[in-house]
Design a protein around this motif. Structure first.
Motif, PDB file in Angstrom:
ATOM      1  N   ARG A   1      29.868  29.333  57.227  1.00  0.00           N
ATOM      2  CA  ARG A   1      28.359  29.992  56.924  1.00  0.00           C
ATOM      3  C   ARG A   1      27.315  28.975  56.593  1.00  0.00           C
ATOM      4  NH1 ARG A   1      29.446  34.953  54.718  1.00  0.00           N
ATOM      5  NH2 ARG A   1      28.479  36.697  55.792  1.00  0.00           N
ATOM      6  N   ALA A   2      26.194  28.638  57.151  1.00  0.00           N
ATOM      7  CA  ALA A   2      25.340  27.131  56.503  1.00  0.00           C
ATOM      8  C   ALA A   2      25.305  26.708  55.093  1.00  0.00           C
ATOM      9  CB  ALA A   2      23.768  26.990  57.438  1.00  0.00           C
ATOM     10  N   PHE A   3      24.450  25.988  55.074  1.00  0.00           N
ATOM     11  CA  PHE A   3      24.608  25.269  53.477  1.00  0.00           C
ATOM     12  C   PHE A   3      22.915  25.093  53.642  1.00  0.00           C
ATOM     13  CE2 PHE A   3      29.039  24.116  54.045  1.00  0.00           C
ATOM     14  CZ  PHE A   3      28.949  24.392  52.397  1.00  0.00           C
ATOM     15  N   ARG A   4      22.369  25.773  52.496  1.00  0.00           N
ATOM     16  CA  ARG A   4      20.862  25.298  51.848  1.00  0.00           C
ATOM     17  C   ARG A   4      20.641  25.055  50.653  1.00  0.00           C
ATOM     18  NH1 ARG A   4      17.035  30.737  52.772  1.00  0.00           N
ATOM     19  NH2 ARG A   4      18.922  31.405  51.174  1.00  0.00           N
TER      20      ARG A   4
ATOM     21  N   GLN B   1      33.206  22.628  54.254  1.00  0.00           N
ATOM     22  CA  GLN B   1      32.304  23.996  54.457  1.00  0.00           C
ATOM     23  C   GLN B   1      32.673  24.898  53.731  1.00  0.00           C
ATOM     24  OE1 GLN B   1      34.053  23.241  58.762  1.00  0.00           O
ATOM     25  NE2 GLN B   1      32.704  21.657  58.799  1.00  0.00           N
ATOM     26  N   ALA B   2      32.143  25.692  53.987  1.00  0.00           N
ATOM     27  CA  ALA B   2      32.411  27.722  54.044  1.00  0.00           C
ATOM     28  C   ALA B   2      33.338  27.950  55.021  1.00  0.00           C
ATOM     29  CB  ALA B   2      30.875  27.821  53.811  1.00  0.00           C
ATOM     30  N   PRO B   3      34.224  28.793  53.502  1.00  0.00           N
ATOM     31  CA  PRO B   3      35.281  29.474  54.663  1.00  0.00           C
ATOM     32  C   PRO B   3      34.863  30.609  55.132  1.00  0.00           C
ATOM     33  CG  PRO B   3      35.444  28.995  52.425  1.00  0.00           C
ATOM     34  CD  PRO B   3      34.775  28.855  51.931  1.00  0.00           C
TER      35      PRO B   3
ATOM     36  N   TRP C   1      25.507  29.734  52.700  1.00  0.00           N
ATOM     37  CA  TRP C   1      26.384  29.697  51.970  1.00  0.00           C
ATOM     38  C   TRP C   1      26.096  30.404  50.094  1.00  0.00           C
ATOM     39  CZ3 TRP C   1      27.228  26.236  47.366  1.00  0.00           C
ATOM     40  CH2 TRP C   1      28.531  26.632  46.993  1.00  0.00           C
ATOM     41  N   THR C   2      26.784  30.457  49.386  1.00  0.00           N
ATOM     42  CA  THR C   2      26.236  30.843  47.931  1.00  0.00           C
ATOM     43  C   THR C   2      27.850  30.378  46.881  1.00  0.00           C
ATOM     44  OG1 THR C   2      26.952  33.289  47.490  1.00  0.00           O
ATOM     45  CG2 THR C   2      24.600  32.860  48.445  1.00  0.00           C
ATOM     46  N   ASP C   3      27.465  30.510  45.884  1.00  0.00           N
ATOM     47  CA  ASP C   3      28.180  30.134  44.964  1.00  0.00           C
ATOM     48  C   ASP C   3      29.159  30.802  44.404  1.00  0.00           C
ATOM     49  OD1 ASP C   3      27.221  30.920  42.557  1.00  0.00           O
ATOM     50  OD2 ASP C   3      26.235  29.258  41.946  1.00  0.00           O
TER      51      ASP C   3
END
Length: 364
Positions: free
Chosen positions: A45-48, A40-42, A16-18
């Motif tokens: 994708r996972a968060f880092r 969660q990301a629509p 995920w990116t902003d």
């Protein structure tokens, strides 16, 4: 069998990116005026991110977007969701809007993650986490990460609250402490709950408590988060006991009040300082707007005066929300950790704490 939710699909590439919004998937009330919001990301994708970092949320409050910065309370070891645990103060606007209006399924714009208050940058054999109130959130993230790694740990975890019933995450932390060795919880309250006995520490955190809770505090990496007066008291207690303050780290979204606490930006102290009787010109490339202002006015103030929208959060160089690209000219920037040296080298500045020196061109 129902299909696997998109958010649990491990085959999705990237993180995920902003550039992508966050979708609220659940809201867990913790206590009065406190809740944990799970995003969660629509895209699934996972968060880092690093344990202890924060995100800045763009909130659609009446009158225009409002930017508020919140520490991530979840751990990067659980990357399929991202949580923030928020507490509304009596004068809260953004946090109150979240508690009253945000619902599962709604999406909000977010910036980040960012921040340097993380154990990842200060690995140690022993930690001392000291927090008060909602300052417990980065400590929760860092402790959960260490717990999830399953390795032997040595954490003295101190949290101060007004009453026992106001200790955020108490049950979850006690569960983790019961499952592995090395998480030593110490609660400090100012007063007991009326119908519930309290056998722990009572009063204000002080040097005597510190010596009882962590006799080997001189050997520990210390992280502190809470209201500014609380952190000042902790810092003074440690310094008074001869602690090496190179191993002390604190997080605050309040303006620094202690001389010398603000870190200098790219300009050295002997460089020319902004002067009120000298004018500067700030040109905003994208909008084609130019503002002539005193050098003592920040780029952010110049933008607002010219009708140029630059997102901002803390306004004193911590959160990094107002980061913009400077394509020409020089600024005098004194920030508080919201920008990296690499970003400065690339030409980025924090508009809230950068004073234009002469003519400056901003990509905004």
């Amino acid at each position: 069998m129902s299909p696997m939710p998109l958010s649990q699909d491990p085959s999705l590439p990237g993180h995920w990116t902003d550039e992508e919004p966050l979708e609220c998937v659940s809201i867990l009330p913790e206590m009065r005026d406190v809740a944990t919001i799970c995003f969660q990301a629509p895209s699934g994708r996972a968060f880092r991110f690093l344990a202890g970092q924060f995100v800045t949320l763009e909130l659609p409050v009446p009158g225009g977007p409002l930017y508020r910065t919140y520490t991530i309370s979840s751990s990067p070891s659980r990357p399929l969701s991202l949580t923030v645990t928020i507490k509304a103060q009596p004068d809260s606007i953004g946090t109150r809007w979240i508690l009253d209006n945000l619902r599962p399924g709604m999406r909000v714009k977010a910036l980040g993650p960012a921040g340097r208050f993380t154990s990842a940058q200060h690995p140690a054999r022993k930690y001392l986490f000291i927090s008060a109130g909602s300052g417990i959130t980065p400590m929760m993230a860092m402790t959960t990460l260490i717990y999830d790694q399953g390795r032997p740990s040595d954490i003295v975890f101190v949290n101060c609250a007004r009453r026992p019933s106001e200790i955020i995450f108490r049950e979850r932390l006690e569960h983790m402490a019961s499952r592995i060795e090395g998480i030593d919880l110490k609660w400090v309250v100012e007063e007991p709950d009326r119908f519930q006995p309290w056998t722990g520490y009572m009063g204000r955190f002080n040097q005597l408590m510190l010596g009882l809770m962590a006799p080997d505090y001189l050997e520990r990496e210390v992280f502190c988060c809470g209201p500014d007066p609380f952190m000042t008291a902790v810092r003074e207690a440690l310094a008074g006991l001869g602690f090496d303050m190179d191993h002390y780290h604190q997080e605050s979204f309040q303006a620094p009040q202690v001389p010398g606490e603000v870190a200098p930006g790219p300009d050295l102290p002997e460089d020319p300082q902004p002067e009120a009787d000298l004018m500067a010109e700030v040109a905003f490339d994208i909008t084609g707007t130019t503002a002539t202002v005193p050098q003592t006015q920040t780029v952010l103030a110049a933008a607002r005066g010219a009708g140029v929208a630059i997102p901002s959060g803390c306004t004193f160089g911590v959160c990094g929300t107002c980061k913009v690209l400077k394509t020409a000219g020089e600024v005098h920037m004194v920030h508080n950790g919201g920008i990296t040296e690499d970003e400065i080298e690339e030409g980025y500045i924090l508009a809230c704490c950068s004073n234009p020196m002469g003519k400056v061109v901003i990509d905004a």
